[in-house]
Design a protein around this motif. Structure first.
Motif, short mmCIF file in Angstrom:
data_model
loop_
_atom_site.label_atom_id
_atom_site.label_comp_id
_atom_site.label_asym_id
_atom_site.label_seq_id
_atom_site.Cartn_x
_atom_site.Cartn_y
_atom_site.Cartn_z
N GLN A 48 14.70 2.68 26.22
CA GLN A 48 14.20 1.31 26.07
C GLN A 48 14.91 0.38 27.06
O GLN A 48 14.32 -0.56 27.56
CB GLN A 48 14.38 0.82 24.63
N ASP A 67 21.30 2.12 25.44
CA ASP A 67 20.68 2.99 24.45
C ASP A 67 20.19 4.27 25.11
O ASP A 67 19.89 4.29 26.29
CB ASP A 67 19.48 2.28 23.80
N ARG A 101 9.55 2.01 22.90
CA ARG A 101 10.02 3.38 22.69
C ARG A 101 8.85 4.33 22.92
O ARG A 101 7.79 4.16 22.35
CB ARG A 101 10.52 3.51 21.25
N ASP A 110 17.38 5.83 24.34
CA ASP A 110 15.97 6.06 24.03
C ASP A 110 15.04 5.55 25.12
O ASP A 110 13.84 5.38 24.88
CB ASP A 110 15.63 5.41 22.69
#
Ligand code: UDP
Ligand code: MG
Length: 398
Positions: A100, A96, A202, A98
């Motif tokens: 994370q 991902d 996040r 983001d």
């Protein structure tokens, strides 16, 4: 870069302007310690914020960074598929965008891959997302996916995964299939392992998904079970048992869609025969449904065989689902089928027009049969979409 890199890292991003630079730097730091050549492929899935601007600025300084840009948002799966298709390395990592997932896990994943696996899945054992709306649905979905597909992975939804490029490039990805990569990889015979990975909350930006995915994932599970059972090539056993021989006759790899349709329609033929004479509307509906399923299977079979001919163009049906309708067949027909079926049940119980019993049962039978047929149309439509998935690109690379 002139020579092909050994490792490709694929990252789909949609409105992640605060994350991409930091993530690239973290990935780069980790990859430098591995020592193999690498590329980082960011796929900007039509972001509206500064994601693309940040990435293109960054790519001027970093030769390892490749940026693919979609003109409009096409979804995480499409973004991943584009990244996989572009990737030059023999080993691919997806994660991902983001922050994370933690790039520090990449060496562990690659090491496991070298043990002889084709796919290594990350398992966010200590997942840092909301408990009720994210983790509980995920635990239930993973359990069901494991039971239904026979691939007992703890965390299908974790994007942090490592792949042998030769294997993942064969797996058609469309719709929201990224949550089913392990199950789909078994269709091409992938050997799958799983390791625990770190997961962070996040920090910047918002999650792109909500609870709405629960219902969609349920429909997907049914569709993928269907796809897997039709398309998986099972190796022929040395000494086939009677049961295997029987299932060979019913489900030989060629013409499987038709055989599956025949298999599905059989109970309705039998039921129609049993009901015949006493309640004609029900019997006729059963016969009608069985016949319609056979025709559906036959049409699907033709479409699949056509899709396997490289030279053939995309047929009308496939074009409808994959280009015009923008919705996967099961998402389109599934809810309609369920609604018709529900209506049929309501008619049968006589809630609507209590006085005219005959009309009730006639309508009920027609609606129930219609509902089952419409739902099956969604399932067979999935087979057509799957068979054609590699031929359509719903994005452009800028
Ligand atoms: N993403 C994407 N296209 C979309 C939705 C999400 O490329 O339409 C990317 C997103 O930017 C992120 C990854 O897919 O890098 C996972 O999305 P998100 O973090 O929102 O999912 P969650 O972690 O909440 O399941
Ligand atoms: Mg996330």
């Amino acid at each position: 870069m002139d020579e092909k890199p050994i490792i490709s890292i694929v990252v789909p991003v949609y409105n992640e302007e605060e994350n991409v630079r930091l993530l690239f730097e973290k990935i780069q730091a980790v990859c430098e310690t591995i020592g193999d050549s690498y590329e980082v492929v960011f796929v900007d899935d039509g972001s509206h914020d500064k994601t693309f601007a940040v990435l293109s600025e960054l790519s001027k300084q970093k030769p390892q960074l490749v940026v693919i840009r979609f003109e409009k948002n096409a979804g995480q799966t499409a973004a991943m598929a584009a990244g996989f298709e572009f990737a030059q390395g023999q080993r691919i990592i997806s994660m991902d965008g983001d922050l994370q997932n933690d790039p520090a896990d990449i060496p562990k994943l690659l090491k496991k891959l070298e043990e002889g696996y084709d796919l290594v899945c990350g398992w966010r054992k200590e997942r840092q997302d909301k408990f009720l709306t994210r983790r509980v649905p995920s635990i239930v979905a993973n359990w069901i996916i494991g039971k239904v597909t026979g691939v007992p992975i703890h965390d299908n939804g974790c994007s942090l995964k490592a792949y042998r490029a030769s294997v993942i490039k064969q797996v058609p990805l469309y719709g929201e299939m990224h949550r089913f990569i392990p199950a789909m990889s078994t269709v091409v015979g992938a050997r799958i392992a799983e390791i625990v990975v770190t997961h962070h909350p996040r920090r910047f930006g918002k999650s792109k998904y909500g609870l709405g995915r629960v219902w969609r994932v349920m429909l997907d599970i049914i569709a993928f079970k269907f796809i897997i059972s039709v398309f998986t090539l099972r190796p022929a056993p040395q000494k086939p048992s009677l049961r295997q021989r029987l299932s060979d006759v019913l489900f030989r790899p060629k013409q499987r869609a038709f055989r599956v349709a025949a298999f599905l329609s059989l109970p309705f033929f039998v039921l129609g025969r049993v009901l015949f004479g006493s309640a004609n509307s029900a019997a006729l509906s059963c016969f009608g449904l069985a016949g319609a399923l056979l025709i559906l299977g036959w049409i699907t079979e033709n479409k699949i065989q056509r899709a396997q001919k490289a030279s053939a163009t995309l047929g009308t049906l496939a074009r409808f689902f994959m280009v015009q309708c923008k919705r996967r067949p099961i998402r389109f027909f599934g809810p309609v089928g369920v609604a018709l079926f529900g209506l049929g049940v309501i008619f049968c119980t006589g809630w609507v027009t209590q006085s005219v019993l005959l009309v009730n049962s006639l309508l009920g039978a027609i609606f129930i049969a219609g509902g089952i047929f419409v739902f099956c149309s969604g399932l067979f439509g999935e087979l057509i979409t799957y068979a054609n998935a590699k031929r359509v690109k719903d994005y452009t690379i800028l």
